[in-house]
Structures are given as structure tokens and as C-alpha cells.
Motif scaffolding. Structure first.
Motif, mmCIF file in Angstrom:
data_model
loop_
_atom_site.group_PDB
_atom_site.id
_atom_site.type_symbol
_atom_site.label_atom_id
_atom_site.label_comp_id
_atom_site.label_asym_id
_atom_site.label_seq_id
_atom_site.Cartn_x
_atom_site.Cartn_y
_atom_site.Cartn_z
ATOM 1 N N LEU A 54 0.826 -1.200 0.000
ATOM 2 C CA LEU A 54 0.000 0.000 0.000
ATOM 3 C C LEU A 54 0.864 1.254 0.000
ATOM 4 O O LEU A 54 0.555 2.232 -0.691
ATOM 5 C CB LEU A 54 -0.932 -0.001 1.212
ATOM 6 C CG LEU A 54 -1.946 1.158 1.258
ATOM 7 C CD1 LEU A 54 -2.924 1.040 0.094
ATOM 8 C CD2 LEU A 54 -2.695 1.167 2.585
ATOM 9 N N GLU A 55 1.941 1.232 0.752
ATOM 10 C CA GLU A 55 2.838 2.383 0.801
ATOM 11 C C GLU A 55 3.560 2.590 -0.519
ATOM 12 O O GLU A 55 3.933 3.703 -0.866
ATOM 13 C CB GLU A 55 3.847 2.214 1.929
ATOM 14 C CG GLU A 55 4.741 3.436 2.120
ATOM 15 C CD GLU A 55 5.672 3.300 3.309
ATOM 16 O OE1 GLU A 55 6.451 4.236 3.547
ATOM 17 O OE2 GLU A 55 5.609 2.256 3.993
ATOM 18 N N LEU A 56 3.759 1.503 -1.270
ATOM 19 C CA LEU A 56 4.451 1.600 -2.548
ATOM 20 C C LEU A 56 3.541 2.112 -3.658
ATOM 21 O O LEU A 56 3.956 2.891 -4.506
ATOM 22 C CB LEU A 56 5.018 0.236 -2.941
ATOM 23 C CG LEU A 56 5.932 -0.449 -1.913
ATOM 24 C CD1 LEU A 56 6.375 -1.801 -2.442
ATOM 25 C CD2 LEU A 56 7.130 0.424 -1.603
ATOM 26 N N VAL A 57 2.280 1.659 -3.648
ATOM 27 C CA VAL A 57 1.353 2.025 -4.719
ATOM 28 C C VAL A 57 0.627 3.326 -4.400
ATOM 29 O O VAL A 57 0.467 4.187 -5.272
ATOM 30 C CB VAL A 57 0.333 0.891 -4.957
ATOM 31 C CG1 VAL A 57 -0.615 1.252 -6.096
ATOM 32 C CG2 VAL A 57 1.055 -0.416 -5.274
ATOM 33 N N PHE A 58 0.178 3.489 -3.148
ATOM 34 C CA PHE A 58 -0.537 4.688 -2.718
ATOM 35 C C PHE A 58 0.152 5.255 -1.471
ATOM 36 O O PHE A 58 -0.347 5.122 -0.352
ATOM 37 C CB PHE A 58 -2.002 4.377 -2.407
ATOM 38 C CG PHE A 58 -2.760 3.759 -3.542
ATOM 39 C CD1 PHE A 58 -3.079 4.501 -4.673
ATOM 40 C CD2 PHE A 58 -3.148 2.424 -3.497
ATOM 41 C CE1 PHE A 58 -3.783 3.936 -5.725
ATOM 42 C CE2 PHE A 58 -3.856 1.857 -4.530
ATOM 43 C CZ PHE A 58 -4.167 2.602 -5.656
#
Length: 410
Positions: free
Chosen positions: A370-374
Motif C-alpha cells: 500500500l505504501e508503494l502504490v498509494f
């Protein structure tokens, strides 16, 4: 006529000389190598999202993306026998200038630090993405502009592409790693608006599309093979960190195979030809890849990628059969290579898919991804609803800039 031809050749020679001298001077003043030991001068930009990775890891991706832009797109515009070899030469001209100009324009936006532009593998991949969008635009006006006009289109197109990309990725925080909006949608509608301004009422579009032979199909075969080999690298080239790559690669492959099969389902129903032409397979392949640009690194799931790819593969046959005649007769838009059906509509579908997947994104489903994509959602600085709204607003912003920019350029 000979005097006119001589003047055109001299104009091309003079413009190429002036543009090259200009870029040499700008490179001498501003451009420097990015130190390999540093993470890079840019921050919070999509095409710099791999800034913590070793540059040596980026070179295979850069090679694949560059081959895709040069050979994949270059050969895909050669399916008309009237323009085949010449269109490949024009594509190489566009690539040669667009990369230089994109390094400068994007450099001032993303890679500018202490009065210098620092270039490395990431900036070259970013320039190739920009070049791909311009090549898509040229597909809409192929055969109706000369090389001088193509260079001027590239000059303005690269600038407008960078502006749109900066607004979406930097200011709005949109996730579009594979370019459904920034590359495919912008490139298609920018080119279509230029085509509308350059409308030639006496041109028979359908006759042009049927003006094909053995050599153009050979170009289409080679170009399609390059798509199958290198496009997954194109889609995943800007995904954040090494462990996010497999999703983009796998989703792209699943979408590719389903879109290709969709063409074999629909084309025999719509057309009476006994055998399918390679150009038609090429269009379905492109549509399946364009639709996965934004959603590639998201949680599409394998069966979801197959469904979306199959739907995207239906767009080109239906578009060429029903929409293209309307564009030509009612809207006076002559789309030489069908970029509306192959890039524009699939790009919009990909943007809508990305918006849906953003609404469904949760920490439980994505885990550490999640931190990588958003990243803004994971950090708590933006809610999932706000991210969805940003993804949604990105589509009209892109269409507005593409249409206004295309009108100005035309």
C-alpha cells in the motif's frame, strides 16, 4: 514542383540543424550525469520512484523500454503500404528529437537541483515514456504532415505531455505507473485534435486503411512480437521498488493474452474475411496493454486482468467498424492509424479501472505494498476517498490538456 520539393528539404535540414544546436547548448549549460552513489535529486515523482535502487539494475529496463519505443511503435505505424517505410523513418526522427527535448523539459520539472539537470537511467526511461506518447499522436496524422511539421508537433507535444504528467503525478498524486492516462490517453487525443484541425475533406480514409500488402503485414508481425516481448517491461519500468514489479508484469501478460483472444472472437463475426490480418491482432494487443497501464501495479488479480484484457480486446474491432466512420463523417477527424480505438478508449477504460481498484484498496489487501502504490494513503496524509477523487479528476484534466494542446498545435 521541384522548387517546392527543394524548399521543403532545405526547411527540414535547417530546422534539424537549429534544433540540434539549441539542444547542444542547453545540454552544455544544464545537463550533468547523476552521481551513481546518490539516490537522485528528485522526490515524489512517479518516474523517480525507483530512486533508491541501483542504477545498474535500471539498465535492462531502460533497454527494454527504449527498444519498445523505437522498434515497437516505429514498426506499428508502418501498416499502410503508402506510408510504410517513410513512416518508420519519420518515427526515428521523432524519437531522436523527442528524447533530447524530453530530457530537458522533464529535467527542469523532476531532475533539477542547484541549477543543473542530473540525468541517469531513470530520466532516460521517463523520456522514453514521453516519446511513446508523441509517437501515438503521430499515428493520428500520419501521411498528412511533413517532417518539419512533425518536429514542431514534437516540440509542443513533449512540453504539454510534461505539463500534464507534472499536474497528475506531482500535484495530484495520481498513480499511473504504466501511462494509461499520461501516455495512451494524452497521446491519442492530442493527436486526434491536431488531426481535426488539419482535416482534409477529400481524403478517403477507408481507402487508405485498405491500402495494405505483404510488406506492411511483415512490419505488423515484427512490431507485434516486440510488443509481446518488451511491453511488460514498459508497464513495470516505473513501478516502485523491486518487489512491486511482478504484479505489473503478470497483470500485463494476462491482459495481453486475453485481448488477443478477444480479437479472434469478434473479428470473424464483424468481417467476412476468411483469415485475420496481422494488423488486427496488433491493435488488440495494444489495447490490452494500454488498459493495464494504470492498474498494472494494483491488486487486479489474475482473473481480473483476464477479464479487463478481454474487454479491451473487443474495443478495436468495434471501434473500427462503428466509431471510426462517425469520427470521419460527423466530427471530421481522420484517424490514420486508429489511435482512438487502440490507445484512447482503452486508456480511458484503464483509468476507470484504476479508479475502481483505488476505491477497493485497503491495508489488509495490499499489506506493505500500500505504501508503494498509494504512499499518501499509507502515510495518512490522504484518505482512500480523496485518492479516488484524484484518480477520477485526472481523466478530465488529461482530456482537457490534450484537446486544448492539440488544437493549439494544429
Amino acid at each position: 514542383m521541384p522548387e517546392h520539393t527543394t524548399a521543403s528539404r532545405l526547411q527540414l535540414s535547417g530546422l534539424c540543424f537549429l534544433l540540434q544546436i539549441l539542444t547542444i547548448i542547453l545540454f552544455a549549460v544544464f545537463v550533468r550525469y547523476s552521481p551513481e552513489s546518490s539516490p537522485g535529486p528528485c522526490s515524489q515523482q512517479l518516474n523517480c520512484s525507483w530512486r533508491n535502487q541501483d542504477l545498474g539494475f535500471q539498465h535492462p529496463r531502460f533497454r527494454d523500454v527504449h527498444l519498445q519505443a523505437l522498434l515497437g511503435f516505429g514498426l506499428l505505424v508502418a501498416f499502410l503500404s503508402r506510408y510504410g517505410p517513410g513512416s518508420v523513418a519519420i518515427s526515428i526522427l521523432v524519437v531522436a528529437f523527442a528524447i533530447q527535448w524530453a530530457v530537458l523539459i522533464q529535467g527542469f520539472s523532476y531532475f533539477f537541483l542547484n541549477g543543473k539537470i542530473y540525468v541517469g537511467a531513470q530520466s532516460m526511461v521517463s523520456a522514453d515514456f514521453c516519446t511513446a506518447a508523441i509517437l501515438i499522436s503521430t499515428g493520428a496524422i500520419l501521411g498528412r504532415v511533413n517532417p518539419v511539421q512533425m518536429l514542431l508537433l514534437t516540440l509542443l507535444g513533449v512540453t504539454l505531455f510534461t505539463l500534464n504528467e507534472y499536474i497528475l503525478l506531482s500535484l495530484m498524486g495520481v498513480s499511473d505507473s504504466g501511462g494509461s492516462l499520461t501516455v495512451h490517453t494524452f497521446g491519442a487525443y492530442f493527436g486526434l485534435m491536431v488531426s481535426r484541425i488539419l482535416h482534409q475533406p477529400h481524403m478517403d480514409k477507408r481507402k487508405e486503411q485498405q491500402d495494405t500488402g505483404h510488406q506492411p503485414d511483415v512490419f505488423a508481425v515484427v512490431g507485434t512480437i516486440y510488443l509481446w516481448i518488451f511491453w511488460p517491461s514498459f508497464t513495470s519500468a516505473t513501478t516502485v521498488h523491486d518487489n512491486a514489479e511482478p504484479w505489473a508484469v503478470l497483470n500485463t501478460y494476462f491482459s495481453l493474452v486475453a485481448s488477443t483472444l478477444a480479437s479472434f472472437v469478434l473479428l470473424p463475426v464483424l468481417y467476412e474475411e476468411s483469415t485475420l490480418r496481422m494488423v488486427q491482432i496488433q491493435d488488440a494487443t495494444l489495447a490490452g496493454m494500454a488498459v493495464m497501464g494504470m492498474a498494472g501495479e494494483m491488486l487486479v488479480t489474475p482473473f481480473g486482468a483476464l477479464i479487463v484484457g478481454f474487454l479491451a480486446g473487443l474495443i478495436p474491432p468495434l471501434g473500427f467498424r462503428f466509431l471510426t466512420p462517425v469520427l470521419c463523417s460527423r466530427l471530421k477527424i481522420q484517424d490514420t492509424c486508429g489511435v482512438h480505438n487502440v490507445h484512447g478508449l482503452p486508456g480511458i477504460l484503464g483509468a476507470l479501472l484504476g479508479m475502481l481498484l483505488t476505491a477497493l484498496a485497503t491495508a489488509d489487501a495490499y499489506g506493505g505494498r500500500l505504501e508503494l502504490v498509494f504512499p499518501l494513503v499509507a502515510q495518512g496524509s490522504r484518505t482512500a476517498t480523496d485518492q479516488v477523487l484524484c484518480q477520477l479528476c485526472a481523466l478530465p484534466v488529461t482530456l482537457l490538456l490534450a484537446t486544448l494542446g492539440g488544437s493549439l498545435t494544429g
